[in-house]
Design a protein around this motif. Structure first.
Motif, PDB file in Angstrom:
ATOM      1  N   ASN A 181       6.181  15.624   0.406  1.00 29.33           N
ATOM      2  CA  ASN A 181       5.776  16.356   1.574  1.00 29.33           C
ATOM      3  C   ASN A 181       5.231  15.353   2.815  1.00 29.33           C
ATOM      4  OD1 ASN A 181       6.439  18.771   0.117  1.00 29.33           O
ATOM      5  ND2 ASN A 181       4.482  18.819  -0.733  1.00 29.33           N
ATOM      6  N   GLY A 182       5.729  14.503   3.065  1.00 30.33           N
ATOM      7  CA  GLY A 182       5.145  13.420   3.962  1.00 30.33           C
ATOM      8  C   GLY A 182       5.837  12.057   3.493  1.00 30.33           C
ATOM      9  N   GLU A 183       6.498  11.444   4.399  1.00 25.38           N
ATOM     10  CA  GLU A 183       7.149  10.138   4.039  1.00 25.38           C
ATOM     11  C   GLU A 183       6.048   9.051   4.305  1.00 25.38           C
ATOM     12  OE1 GLU A 183      10.707   9.719   6.099  1.00 25.38           O
ATOM     13  OE2 GLU A 183      11.584  11.691   5.441  1.00 25.38           O
ATOM     14  N   GLU A 184       5.856   7.971   3.389  1.00 24.31           N
ATOM     15  CA  GLU A 184       5.319   6.971   3.492  1.00 24.31           C
ATOM     16  C   GLU A 184       6.154   5.689   2.922  1.00 24.31           C
ATOM     17  OE1 GLU A 184       1.202   6.877   2.132  1.00 24.31           O
ATOM     18  OE2 GLU A 184       1.137   9.046   2.155  1.00 24.31           O
ATOM     19  N   THR A 185       5.881   4.413   3.675  1.00 28.85           N
ATOM     20  CA  THR A 185       6.429   3.251   3.336  1.00 28.85           C
ATOM     21  C   THR A 185       5.471   2.162   3.484  1.00 28.85           C
ATOM     22  OG1 THR A 185       8.486   4.077   4.437  1.00 28.85           O
ATOM     23  CG2 THR A 185       8.317   1.826   3.919  1.00 28.85           C
ATOM     24  N   ASP A 186       5.511   1.412   2.269  1.00 28.86           N
ATOM     25  CA  ASP A 186       4.611   0.092   2.289  1.00 28.86           C
ATOM     26  C   ASP A 186       5.250  -0.676   1.375  1.00 28.86           C
ATOM     27  OD1 ASP A 186       2.217  -1.241   3.180  1.00 28.86           O
ATOM     28  OD2 ASP A 186       1.157   0.573   3.277  1.00 28.86           O
TER      29      ASP A 186
END
Length: 175
Positions: free
Chosen positions: A122-127
């Motif tokens: 429900n929301g993209e994150e990249t790290d």
């Protein structure tokens, strides 16, 4: 703490597995592999997710009798929790250091890598992310190996709450 442990293991792999052997045949070659995986979630916060099945693909280069460099791709589909599904993709550069006690047919290895983790819930994150673990390769022929790997993969910064044990079974073709 995770970063210090990761870099300590990385230093141990580099310095303990790259000793030079005088007169040993040094065959440099590429390999490709694929496998299935099962991940056991160890997330710090949020709902209690179910574990997940996934796939793994890799391209490697055998640089030394005791060291490979790999590019690994892992896809884990749907860690499920109530109405939330978490999908994870990782792209990593991995050092695979073989123990000196390994034979030509059976090779035990330490795996340390770092790369990018993409998480979508429900929301993209990249790290950034990292992994450390052990592997065991069985060479059925000179060109074909079957392998098992267990590692702990974890995220940094925005994804520091994500961590999981990943178990992979696969095969590789060595050129």
């Amino acid at each position: 703490m995770k970063r210090h442990l990761f870099f300590a293991v990385l230093v141990v792999v580099i310095f303990s597995c790259t000793s030079l052997y005088a007169g040993q045949d040094h065959l440099e070659h590429f390999y490709v592999g694929a496998g299935g995986s099962y991940a056991v979630e160890d997330f710090d916060n949020g709902p209690d997710y179910d574990n997940s099945w996934g796939v793994n693909a890799k391209i490697g280069y055998h640089t030394h009798p005791l060291l490979d460099i790999e590019f690994d791709f892992d896809y884990l589909s749907e860690f499920e929790a109530n109405a939330v599904d978490l999908e994870i993709l990782t792209y990593m550069i991995v050092l695979k250091g073989y123990f000196q006690q390994s034979t030509e047919k059976v090779k035990l290895s330490v795996i340390v890598g770092t790369g990018i983790m993409y998480a979508d819930a429900n929301g993209e994150e990249t790290d950034w992310c990292a992994k450390a673990g052990l592997g065991l390769d069985f060479f059925a022929t000179q060109d074909i190996s079957l392998g098992i790997e267990g590692n702990y993969t974890f995220g940094f910064d925005d994804l520091e709450e994500i961590g999981y044990l990943n178990f992979t079974i696969g095969a590789a073709y060595h050129f």
